[in-house]
Scaffold this motif. Structure first.
Motif, PDB file in Angstrom:
ATOM      1  N   CYS A   5       0.850  -1.197   0.000  1.00  0.00           N
ATOM      2  CA  CYS A   5       0.000   0.000   0.000  1.00  0.00           C
ATOM      3  C   CYS A   5       0.882   1.242   0.000  1.00  0.00           C
ATOM      4  N   LEU A   6       0.599   2.145  -0.917  1.00  0.00           N
ATOM      5  CA  LEU A   6       1.351   3.397  -1.013  1.00  0.00           C
ATOM      6  C   LEU A   6       0.520   4.589  -0.548  1.00  0.00           C
ATOM      7  N   GLY A   7      -0.636   4.307   0.019  1.00  0.00           N
ATOM      8  CA  GLY A   7      -1.470   5.367   0.569  1.00  0.00           C
ATOM      9  C   GLY A   7      -1.979   6.366  -0.457  1.00  0.00           C
ATOM     10  N   GLY A   8      -1.969   5.988  -1.730  1.00  0.00           N
ATOM     11  CA  GLY A   8      -2.431   6.882  -2.782  1.00  0.00           C
ATOM     12  C   GLY A   8      -1.388   7.882  -3.244  1.00  0.00           C
ATOM     13  N   TYR A   9      -0.228   7.899  -2.604  1.00  0.00           N
ATOM     14  CA  TYR A   9       0.819   8.870  -2.944  1.00  0.00           C
ATOM     15  C   TYR A   9       1.266   8.729  -4.396  1.00  0.00           C
ATOM     16  N   HIS A  10       1.320   7.487  -4.888  1.00  0.00           N
ATOM     17  CA  HIS A  10       1.785   7.246  -6.258  1.00  0.00           C
ATOM     18  C   HIS A  10       0.839   7.817  -7.304  1.00  0.00           C
ATOM     19  N   LEU A  11      -0.400   8.115  -6.910  1.00  0.00           N
ATOM     20  CA  LEU A  11      -1.386   8.646  -7.849  1.00  0.00           C
ATOM     21  C   LEU A  11      -1.491  10.165  -7.783  1.00  0.00           C
ATOM     22  N   THR A  12      -0.630  10.791  -6.993  1.00  0.00           N
ATOM     23  CA  THR A  12      -0.539  12.251  -6.988  1.00  0.00           C
ATOM     24  C   THR A  12       0.526  12.672  -7.997  1.00  0.00           C
ATOM     25  N   PHE A  13       0.499  13.945  -8.398  1.00  0.00           N
ATOM     26  CA  PHE A  13       1.502  14.421  -9.351  1.00  0.00           C
ATOM     27  C   PHE A  13       2.899  14.322  -8.747  1.00  0.00           C
ATOM     28  N   GLN A  14       3.021  14.693  -7.464  1.00  0.00           N
ATOM     29  CA  GLN A  14       4.319  14.603  -6.800  1.00  0.00           C
ATOM     30  C   GLN A  14       4.803  13.156  -6.741  1.00  0.00           C
ATOM     31  N   TYR A  16       3.950  10.683  -8.778  1.00  0.00           N
ATOM     32  CA  TYR A  16       4.324  10.259 -10.134  1.00  0.00           C
ATOM     33  C   TYR A  16       5.725  10.741 -10.485  1.00  0.00           C
ATOM     34  N   LYS A  17       6.003  12.015 -10.208  1.00  0.00           N
ATOM     35  CA  LYS A  17       7.318  12.568 -10.531  1.00  0.00           C
ATOM     36  C   LYS A  17       8.419  11.895  -9.711  1.00  0.00           C
ATOM     37  N   THR A  18       8.101  11.552  -8.462  1.00  0.00           N
ATOM     38  CA  THR A  18       9.087  10.877  -7.605  1.00  0.00           C
ATOM     39  C   THR A  18       9.458   9.515  -8.172  1.00  0.00           C
ATOM     40  N   GLU A  20       8.957   8.434 -11.252  1.00  0.00           N
ATOM     41  CA  GLU A  20       9.571   8.602 -12.565  1.00  0.00           C
ATOM     42  C   GLU A  20      11.061   8.915 -12.412  1.00  0.00           C
ATOM     43  N   TRP A  21      11.372   9.832 -11.500  1.00  0.00           N
ATOM     44  CA  TRP A  21      12.780  10.182 -11.257  1.00  0.00           C
ATOM     45  C   TRP A  21      13.560   8.974 -10.747  1.00  0.00           C
ATOM     46  N   TYR A  22      12.962   8.251  -9.811  1.00  0.00           N
ATOM     47  CA  TYR A  22      13.657   7.116  -9.200  1.00  0.00           C
ATOM     48  C   TYR A  22      13.922   6.014 -10.221  1.00  0.00           C
ATOM     49  N   PHE A  23      12.925   5.703 -11.034  1.00  0.00           N
ATOM     50  CA  PHE A  23      13.107   4.666 -12.055  1.00  0.00           C
ATOM     51  C   PHE A  23      14.161   5.089 -13.081  1.00  0.00           C
ATOM     52  N   ASN A  24      14.190   6.367 -13.424  1.00  0.00           N
ATOM     53  CA  ASN A  24      15.212   6.867 -14.344  1.00  0.00           C
ATOM     54  C   ASN A  24      16.608   6.678 -13.766  1.00  0.00           C
ATOM     55  N   GLU A  25      16.751   6.992 -12.482  1.00  0.00           N
ATOM     56  CA  GLU A  25      18.051   6.852 -11.827  1.00  0.00           C
ATOM     57  C   GLU A  25      18.482   5.388 -11.765  1.00  0.00           C
ATOM     58  N   LEU A  41       2.593   0.891 -10.846  1.00  0.00           N
ATOM     59  CA  LEU A  41       4.042   0.948 -11.040  1.00  0.00           C
ATOM     60  C   LEU A  41       4.497  -0.038 -12.115  1.00  0.00           C
ATOM     61  N   VAL A  42       3.775  -1.143 -12.247  1.00  0.00           N
ATOM     62  CA  VAL A  42       4.098  -2.104 -13.305  1.00  0.00           C
ATOM     63  C   VAL A  42       3.980  -1.422 -14.666  1.00  0.00           C
ATOM     64  N   GLU A  43       2.928  -0.650 -14.846  1.00  0.00           N
ATOM     65  CA  GLU A  43       2.742   0.055 -16.122  1.00  0.00           C
ATOM     66  C   GLU A  43       3.782   1.151 -16.317  1.00  0.00           C
ATOM     67  N   LEU A  44       4.139   1.852 -15.251  1.00  0.00           N
ATOM     68  CA  LEU A  44       5.164   2.890 -15.372  1.00  0.00           C
ATOM     69  C   LEU A  44       6.496   2.302 -15.837  1.00  0.00           C
ATOM     70  N   LEU A  45       6.793   1.103 -15.368  1.00  0.00           N
ATOM     71  CA  LEU A  45       8.078   0.474 -15.679  1.00  0.00           C
ATOM     72  C   LEU A  45       8.178   0.005 -17.128  1.00  0.00           C
ATOM     73  N   ARG A  46       7.083   0.048 -17.861  1.00  0.00           N
ATOM     74  CA  ARG A  46       7.113  -0.346 -19.273  1.00  0.00           C
ATOM     75  C   ARG A  46       8.075   0.515 -20.091  1.00  0.00           C
TER      76      ARG A  46
END
Length: 265
Positions: A5-14, A16-18, A20-25, A41-46
């Motif tokens: 559970c991520l508490g909905g944080y992953h669905l906020t703009f902040q 998402y950007k967090t 995205e930045w982390y996966f890029n790094e 997150l599975v879809e983001l990792l595509r």
């Protein structure tokens, strides 16, 4: 990354950007793969070259659930440990998807544990509080209720230790026979020496002594009970065909009296 559970944080703009930045790094650093439980997150990792691995925390326990995650972008799935000894289900999942199927071999949790979801969520919120904001503080809980209950249940009823869906080092060949050759060792929070001992046992497919010494379970149990691994030879044949109706079967109850002893101090 495999919080339940991520508490909905992953669905906020902040959020998402967090991520995205982390996966890029991670991708720039040459990381091979990322293990996640959250479908979003599975879809983001595509968008990245890293392998996307579905955690056992996602509770993939059927062909249908495996197909859903593969469609989202999964490259590999670590199935729910509750089906570790359900060979019919494992074979069905293996046939349903093209991605790799992996099993967690040495988790010592209760079979069909009633606390599992809540316990994972507790860990998620304790760690997420720190990761979402440097100033955030984890909840000040008075104790780990689920951990304490988990121990007390098995102390009162040691047969629950035998029912737990761990896989012996000697039995890996039975999983390879149905096309599963990805084996994951649990217990990254333990000492390096403990992890190495587990790796040696599973690499050589042999363990002499107390099985609890390689299971990722509370140390209180390994100090209290001795499970003679040698006496478990051949039990996989029964478990592979078990209907998991314990009140009718009683195989594990009888087995417990033969293989498990209380360690005298």
């Amino acid at each position: 990354m495999n919080a339940s559970c991520l508490g909905g944080y992953h669905l906020t703009f902040q959020g998402y950007k967090t991520f995205e930045w982390y996966f890029n790094e991670l991708d720039k650093a040459g990381v091979d793969g990322v293990t996640v439980a959250e479908p979003y997150l599975v879809e983001l990792l595509r968008d990245y070259s890293m392998e996307t691995v579905i955690s056992c925390v996602a509770h993939v326990d059927s062909p249908q659930r495996a197909e859903f995650f593969e469609a989202l972008g999964a490259d590999a799935i670590a199935v729910d440990t509750n089906i570790n000894r359900d060979f019919g289900m494992l074979e069905a999942i293996k046939k349903a998807v093209h991605c790799d199927i992996r099993v967690l071999v040495n988790e010592g949790c209760l079979y069909k544990c009633p606390f599992r979801h809540a316990h994972f969520n507790l860990f998620s919120h304790i760690t997420a509080a720190r990761s979402s904001s440097p100033q955030a503080q984890p909840p000040n809980i008075f104790g780990d209720y689920y951990f304490d209950k988990c121990i007390s249940i098995r102390v009162r009823d040691p047969s629950q230790i035998i029912r737990s869906p761990w896989i012996r080092p000697e039995d890996l060949k039975d999983y390879e026979a149905i096309g599963i050759d990805g084996f994951k060792i649990s217990g990254r929070a333990n000492t390096v020496s403990w992890i190495l001992n587990c790796m040696v046992a599973y690499h050589h497919r042999e363990l002499k002594g107390n099985l609890l010494e390689v299971l990722d379970c509370p140390s209180e149990l390994s100090y209290t009970f001795y499970v003679d691994n040698a006496l478990l030879d051949g039990c996989i044949s029964q478990w592979k065909n078990c209907k998991k109706i314990c009140d009718e079967c009683r195989y594990c109850d009888e087995l417990t009296s033969k293989v498990l002893k209380v360690i005298k101090k």
